[in-house]
Design an enzyme around this catalytic site. Structure first.
Site, PDB file in Angstrom:
ATOM      1  N   CYS A 145    -108.512  21.452  55.961  1.00  0.00           N
ATOM      2  CA  CYS A 145    -107.553  20.396  55.445  1.00  0.00           C
ATOM      3  C   CYS A 145    -106.106  20.946  55.774  1.00  0.00           C
ATOM      4  CB  CYS A 145    -107.750  20.152  54.014  1.00  0.00           C
ATOM      5  SG  CYS A 145    -107.925  22.016  52.993  1.00  0.00           S
ATOM      6  N   HIS A 225    -103.331  21.806  47.884  1.00  0.00           N
ATOM      7  CA  HIS A 225    -102.448  22.718  48.456  1.00  0.00           C
ATOM      8  C   HIS A 225    -101.059  22.100  48.421  1.00  0.00           C
ATOM      9  CE1 HIS A 225    -106.174  24.773  50.130  1.00  0.00           C
ATOM     10  NE2 HIS A 225    -106.483  23.503  50.318  1.00  0.00           N
TER      11      HIS A 225
END
Length: 243
Positions: A145, A225
């Site tokens: 990702c 994140h």
């Protein structure tokens, strides 16, 4: 669908990645979820059954354990692979590289995720950047990702002639929510010791022309994140143009 062949997709591993892959496959008009394989016997695989997916044990032992837990088990991973045209391996990091031997032996197309090395398939994939080079391949690797985000962001600038070079710092979630009691960190930060961190070179496995360097820090977070970028453009550009 009349006159159109439905691609049967096996999902090996029904965790953070696998549940999203299965759900995405399920809404495609030309695909169907052949089933999902896993090792767990808890709420995660029960969720798969509640969505109508056939459930398989990764091995005979796991299938037996699932059955003993009251789960409706359709067989083992080998049975699932026989019923599928392609398998998306969403097992934990480094397990897929071992499963590849089985996939190659059975002659089934396969996709692995970013926890595996680029060399495991010889092709790393992000649709925005290199879709055409994946057509006709027997296998590919969908990057993580973090790396996908890097490619999506920087390749957009690159396509419009704006990108010169990029330097980024990544604040990375520490672990999956259900494993935070095992190895999660609290009130601390864990920097990756090497510069660049692995995400920069990984992005270059998709687009070798990117001038990108990354640093990464693991933080006490389980949900997301954060990327912080300093990008040098090729010319003056307004905020609206960049957006």
């Amino acid at each position: 669908m009349v006159g159109q062949r439905i691609i049967r997709v096996a999902v090996n591993g029904y965790g953070v990645i696998g549940k999203r892959v299965a759900q995405a496959v399920a809404v495609q008009k030309d695909m169907a979820v052949a089933g999902v394989a896993d090792v767990a016997q808890d709420w995660r695989v029960r969720a798969a059954l509640s969505r109508g997916y056939a459930l398989y044990g990764a091995t005979e032992e796991h299938a037996v354990a699932m059955g003993a837990a009251g789960l409706d088990v359709s067989g083992t991973l080998d049975d699932l692979l026989e019923a599928a045209d392609i398998v998306v391996d969403c097992t934990p990091k480094h397990l897929a590289s071992k499963n590849i031997e089985t996939y190659r032996r059975l002659g089934i197309r396969f996709i692995v995720h970013g926890g595996e090395k680029h060399q495991s398939t010889g092709h790393s994939f992000v649709a925005e950047a290199n879709y055409a080079s994946a057509v006709g391949r027997d296998c590919s690797r969908v990057v993580s990702c973090n790396t996908t985000s890097i490619i999506r962001t920087l390749s957009a600038l690159k396509r419009h002639g704006l990108l010169d070079r990029a330097r980024g710092t990544l604040l990375r979630r520490a672990t999956d929510p259900w494993e935070s009691h095992q190895g999660g960190i609290m009130n601390t930060l864990v920097p990756e010791p090497e510069i660049p961190s692995h995400q920069g070179p990984d992005a270059q496995s998709v687009d070798p022309d990117l001038d990108v360097v990354t640093m990464a820090v693991k933080v006490p977070e389980t949900l997301a994140h954060l990327h912080y970028w300093s990008v040098q453009l090729t010319r003056e550009a307004s905020k609206d143009e960049v957006l």
